[in-house]
Design a protein around this motif. Structure first.
Motif, PDB file in Angstrom:
ATOM      1  N   VAL A 114       0.877  -1.169   0.000  1.00 33.49           N
ATOM      2  CA  VAL A 114       0.000   0.000   0.000  1.00 33.49           C
ATOM      3  C   VAL A 114       0.915   1.220   0.000  1.00 33.49           C
ATOM      4  CG1 VAL A 114      -1.783   1.288   1.228  1.00 33.49           C
ATOM      5  CG2 VAL A 114      -1.825  -1.217   1.239  1.00 33.49           C
ATOM      6  N   ASP A 115       0.789   2.044  -1.043  1.00 31.69           N
ATOM      7  CA  ASP A 115       1.643   3.218  -1.203  1.00 31.69           C
ATOM      8  C   ASP A 115       0.804   4.489  -1.211  1.00 31.69           C
ATOM      9  OD1 ASP A 115       3.670   1.397  -1.533  1.00 31.69           O
ATOM     10  OD2 ASP A 115       3.992   1.799  -3.665  1.00 31.69           O
ATOM     11  N   ASP A 116       1.360   5.545  -0.638  1.00 31.14           N
ATOM     12  CA  ASP A 116       0.794   6.879  -0.780  1.00 31.14           C
ATOM     13  C   ASP A 116       1.577   7.597  -1.861  1.00 31.14           C
ATOM     14  OD1 ASP A 116      -1.162   6.577   1.089  1.00 31.14           O
ATOM     15  OD2 ASP A 116      -0.186   7.747   2.657  1.00 31.14           O
ATOM     16  N   VAL A 117       0.869   8.107  -2.846  1.00 28.49           N
ATOM     17  CA  VAL A 117       1.490   8.795  -3.977  1.00 28.49           C
ATOM     18  C   VAL A 117       1.049  10.254  -3.962  1.00 28.49           C
ATOM     19  CG1 VAL A 117       1.784   8.835  -6.484  1.00 28.49           C
ATOM     20  CG2 VAL A 117       1.404   6.640  -5.311  1.00 28.49           C
ATOM     21  N   LEU A 118       2.008  11.143  -3.770  1.00 20.00           N
ATOM     22  CA  LEU A 118       1.734  12.569  -3.853  1.00 20.00           C
ATOM     23  C   LEU A 118       1.954  12.984  -5.298  1.00 20.00           C
ATOM     24  CD1 LEU A 118       1.130  15.259  -2.393  1.00 20.00           C
ATOM     25  CD2 LEU A 118       3.591  15.516  -2.091  1.00 20.00           C
ATOM     26  N   LEU A 119       0.920  13.532  -5.934  1.00 18.91           N
ATOM     27  CA  LEU A 119       1.046  13.879  -7.336  1.00 18.91           C
ATOM     28  C   LEU A 119       0.430  15.231  -7.638  1.00 18.91           C
ATOM     29  CD1 LEU A 119      -1.758  12.374  -9.336  1.00 18.91           C
ATOM     30  CD2 LEU A 119      -1.157  11.128  -7.287  1.00 18.91           C
ATOM     31  N   GLU A 120       0.898  15.804  -8.699  1.00 17.18           N
ATOM     32  CA  GLU A 120       0.374  17.075  -9.190  1.00 17.18           C
ATOM     33  C   GLU A 120      -0.513  16.769 -10.390  1.00 17.18           C
ATOM     34  OE1 GLU A 120      -0.036  21.206  -8.950  1.00 17.18           O
ATOM     35  OE2 GLU A 120       1.164  19.935  -7.627  1.00 17.18           O
ATOM     36  N   ILE A 121      -1.737  17.258 -10.353  1.00 16.91           N
ATOM     37  CA  ILE A 121      -2.671  17.076 -11.461  1.00 16.91           C
ATOM     38  C   ILE A 121      -2.987  18.454 -12.030  1.00 16.91           C
ATOM     39  CG2 ILE A 121      -4.958  16.267 -12.154  1.00 16.91           C
ATOM     40  CD1 ILE A 121      -4.817  14.178  -9.967  1.00 16.91           C
ATOM     41  N   PRO A 122      -2.700  18.675 -13.308  1.00 18.10           N
ATOM     42  CA  PRO A 122      -2.924  20.008 -13.885  1.00 18.10           C
ATOM     43  C   PRO A 122      -4.388  20.430 -13.819  1.00 18.10           C
ATOM     44  CG  PRO A 122      -1.678  18.600 -15.397  1.00 18.10           C
ATOM     45  CD  PRO A 122      -2.172  17.729 -14.287  1.00 18.10           C
TER      46      PRO A 122
END
Length: 201
Positions: free
Chosen positions: A44-52
């Motif tokens: 189980v991973d937490d992914v911090l991402l930028e969504i335009p």
């Protein structure tokens, strides 16, 4: 716009790469990844991402969900900003002023655990008294006895957990999820123990 996505994927080589590629193809840009838990052949991973702006987070969820063995458990805007706050950084902050370590920990938990609020309360005969809390925390609490880190029933708005902190109780809440994992409860117990030791009381 920053988002935090919790994803479950097979714990085998190449799985994370497939997820990263799917996120990129859907328009997301990964800022950081943290392994939250490993269990039964899955991670189980937490992914911090930028969504335009203009790209829907649903497109990222859909791109990941079609991958074999991959499940998106939760996604939401991440108001805390652009980096994950490691437990070591929390401990370093606590040692800067041992006398305020318990309150400082409450202040740092929303970043470290990606929760909306944290509070330290003191149980009493007439209910729990708030000792220290972050801005978004509720003003009153109705607590069962808390002798170990535990998930609380929460409400329609928040999922919550609690853990003993000396004679007090530490609570955290997330708006809409995800549920607190066993690994998160273990991390919380460890950090609370360190805070008690550092504070010297």
């Amino acid at each position: 716009m920053p988002y935090l996505m919790r994803v479950e994927l097979p714990d085998v080589p190449g799985s994370l790469g497939r997820v990263a590629s799917a996120i990129g193809e859907a328009g997301g840009d990964i800022e950081a990844i943290e392994i939250v838990e490993k269990r039964d052949g899955y991670a189980v991973d937490d992914v911090l991402l930028e969504i335009p702006t203009g790209t829907m987070p649903d497109s990222v969820v859909s791109a990941c969900s079609v991958l074999d063995g991959v499940s998106v458990l939760w996604i939401n805007r991440y108001a805390a900003g652009g980096n994950l706050f490691l437990d070591l950084e929390v401990v370093e902050a606590l040692t800067e002023d041992p006398a305020s370590a318990r309150d400082r920990l409450v202040d740092l938990l929303p970043i470290a655990f990606r929760v909306d609020w944290a509070a330290r309360v003191r149980p009493g005969a007439s209910g729990a008294t708030v000792v220290h809390a972050t801005d978004a925390a509720p003003e009153s609490f109705d607590l069962p006895p808390v002798t170990a880190p535990v998930r609380l029933p929460g409400s329609d708005t928040y999922v919550e957990c609690a853990a003993p902190l000396g004679g007090d109780v530490l609570l955290m809440g997330r708006r809409g999820g995800p549920e607190f994992l066993d690994s998160e409860l273990a991390r919380l117990e460890h950090l609370l123990g360190l805070a008690v030791t550092i504070s010297g009381t």
